[in-house]
Design a protein around this motif. Structure first.
Motif, PDB file in Angstrom:
ATOM      1  N   CYS A 135     -15.970   3.624   5.204  1.00  0.00           N
ATOM      2  CA  CYS A 135     -15.059   3.283   6.303  1.00  0.00           C
ATOM      3  C   CYS A 135     -15.545   2.027   7.029  1.00  0.00           C
ATOM      4  N   LEU A 136     -16.845   1.978   7.330  1.00  0.00           N
ATOM      5  CA  LEU A 136     -17.371   0.811   8.046  1.00  0.00           C
ATOM      6  C   LEU A 136     -17.187  -0.455   7.216  1.00  0.00           C
ATOM      7  N   ILE A 153     -13.774   3.924  12.415  1.00  0.00           N
ATOM      8  CA  ILE A 153     -14.335   5.283  12.486  1.00  0.00           C
ATOM      9  C   ILE A 153     -15.298   5.303  13.662  1.00  0.00           C
ATOM     10  N   SER A 154     -15.230   6.366  14.501  1.00  0.00           N
ATOM     11  CA  SER A 154     -16.086   6.358  15.696  1.00  0.00           C
ATOM     12  C   SER A 154     -17.180   7.404  15.634  1.00  0.00           C
ATOM     13  N   TYR A 182     -14.400  13.808  11.141  1.00  0.00           N
ATOM     14  CA  TYR A 182     -14.704  12.428  11.521  1.00  0.00           C
ATOM     15  C   TYR A 182     -13.662  12.006  12.534  1.00  0.00           C
ATOM     16  N   GLN A 183     -14.023  11.055  13.379  1.00  0.00           N
ATOM     17  CA  GLN A 183     -13.090  10.553  14.391  1.00  0.00           C
ATOM     18  C   GLN A 183     -12.761   9.094  14.099  1.00  0.00           C
ATOM     19  N   GLY A 185      -2.311   5.154  12.954  1.00  0.00           N
ATOM     20  CA  GLY A 185      -1.874   5.782  11.705  1.00  0.00           C
ATOM     21  C   GLY A 185      -2.429   5.059  10.492  1.00  0.00           C
ATOM     22  N   ASP A 186      -2.449   3.738  10.541  1.00  0.00           N
ATOM     23  CA  ASP A 186      -2.929   2.957   9.397  1.00  0.00           C
ATOM     24  C   ASP A 186      -4.405   3.252   9.118  1.00  0.00           C
ATOM     25  N   HIS A 187      -5.206   3.242  10.165  1.00  0.00           N
ATOM     26  CA  HIS A 187      -6.633   3.454   9.949  1.00  0.00           C
ATOM     27  C   HIS A 187      -6.932   4.899   9.540  1.00  0.00           C
ATOM     28  N   LEU A 188      -6.187   5.855  10.098  1.00  0.00           N
ATOM     29  CA  LEU A 188      -6.466   7.244   9.696  1.00  0.00           C
ATOM     30  C   LEU A 188      -6.057   7.467   8.243  1.00  0.00           C
TER      31      LEU A 188
END
Ligand code: ADP
Ligand code: MN
Ligand code: MN
Ligand code: MN
Length: 359
Positions: A185-186, A192-193, A206-207, A217-220
């Motif tokens: 993700c990074l 991602i937090s 994961y958050q 929505g795109d990132h999730l």
């Protein structure tokens, strides 16, 4: 099947081969069941990189994914993939890219399962509110026989308690998947937090966020794609069933944290309270788009509110909406909608929040 370790080592030999001026673009879309699908194509390398609008529209056979209208007038019908977001590819590395797309029909209307289109419109209409979202994706890792990892073949693990944020053998399983996903993700630039082991054994979270507007929505969805791909390498299935194991085991949710700019500054609590009042009046409309099978999860037990009753409270994990203690103490901040199920579509959740709070 999972690729064996030796397969992975051999594949790595090819990782750095010169691609001779071409890149691989993995086009990703969401199917009728809320799973991700993808396929690859070759594009010319572009020094400055690709923006969504520079990428070609592509297509796939919608009848093979349950995404064609199915009126039987044609044997198959193409669905068109319109690029909407581009990310670096953490698997192929170099200049290769992941391309998130929306599904459209040949007559220029959005595909029935394209929930992003409406979501993007409302985000654009209310962008002056600077809506921020932070979603907490819970999921369960299953073996290829659909049994959660670490669970005995017959019977059950010891009761919940040691597993949440657990450290050590016998408390958590498959941490390698979680770590690899976090890194992927990074690398891809997904916001991602954080991540943590959950209450039920083999369950993780994961958050993603805070993200503004349609980016949520795109990132999730990209984070979901990355998790499926990483877990595939480890021979694990990712379940987003909101109640994967019946009985005295926590379900899985997609807690949705929200704030607008006016909620985030001094005096923000009155805007948070006004939003909660509006949400109370449209409880059933929200439940309708908050995921399938959520009635098995929202029982009023296991840190949930009841599906047929809207409740809210400060620091109350048994309510529909929770105001974090820190926000209550400061008098501004954000609130958490705890109702969405782990299999909810983030485009539908964030759209519903925007419609209720601002429309
Ligand atoms: P919980 O205590 O419910 O487990 P987490 O730490 O897992 O909370 O998740 C909190 C989420 O809220 C994160 O995704 C974070 O990015 C998000 N968040 C933090 N501040 C805000 C804000 N002002 N508006 C919207 N979301 C926020
Ligand atoms: Mn959390
Ligand atoms: Mn959680
Ligand atoms: Mn939460």
């Amino acid at each position: 099947m999972a690729a064996s370790t030796s397969n992975q080592v051999i594949l790595k030999k090819y990782q750095d081969l010169d691609q001779k001026g071409s890149i691989m673009a993995e086009y990703i879309w969401i199917d009728a069941e809320g799973n991700v699908r993808s396929k690859s194509r070759t594009l010319a390398l572009k020094k400055e990189g690709y923006q969504p609008q520079d990428l070609p529209v592509w297509n796939f056979d919608g009848s093979s994914t349950g995404q064609a209208p199915g009126d039987n007038s044609v044997d198959f019908e193409d669905v068109y993939l319109r690029p909407v977001a581009v990310f670096p590819d953490p698997f192929r590395l170099h200049d290769n890219i992941l391309v998130l797309t929306e599904c459209w029909m040949s007559d220029g209307t959005p595909n029935k399962f394209n929930y992003r289109h409406e979501c993007a419109k409302i985000m654009e209409a209310h962008k002056d509110k600077k809506p921020w979202f932070g979603l907490e994706q819970e999921y369960t890792l299953l073996d290829l026989n659909d049994r959660p990892f670490g669970w005995p073949q017959a019977g059950f693990p010891a009761p919940q308690g040691p597993y949440y944020c657990g450290v050590g053998a016998g408390k958590v399983v498959q941490r390698d998947i979680v770590e690899a996903h976090y890194k992927a993700c990074l690398y891809a630039g997904v916001k991602i937090s954080g991540t943590n082991a959950e209450v039920m054994p083999a369950q993780w979270e994961y958050q993603v966020g805070p993200c503004e507007g349609i980016e949520m929505g795109d990132h999730l969805w990209l984070a979901r794609f990355l998790l499926s791909r990483v877990a595939e390498e480890f021979g694990a299935k990712v379940s987003v069933d909101p109640k994967p194991m019946p009985g005295d085991w926590n379900g899985a949710g997609l807690h949705s944290n929200f704030s607008s700019e006016e909620m985030r500054v001094e005096g923000g609590m009155k805007h948070i309270e006004a939003a909660i009042k509006k949400l109370e009046g449209r409880h059933l409309e929200h439940i309708a788009v908050y995921g399938e099978g959520n009635e098995k999860r929202l029982t009023g037990r296991h840190e949930t509110g009841s599906i047929d009753k809207f409740t809210y409270g400060v620091a109350d994990r048994g309510s529909s909406i929770r105001i974090p203690r820190e926000s209550a103490a400061k008098g501004y901040g954000y609130f958490e909608d705890r109702r969405p199920a782990s299999n909810a579509d983030p485009y539908r959740v964030t759209l519903a929040l925007m419609e209720t709070i601002f429309a």
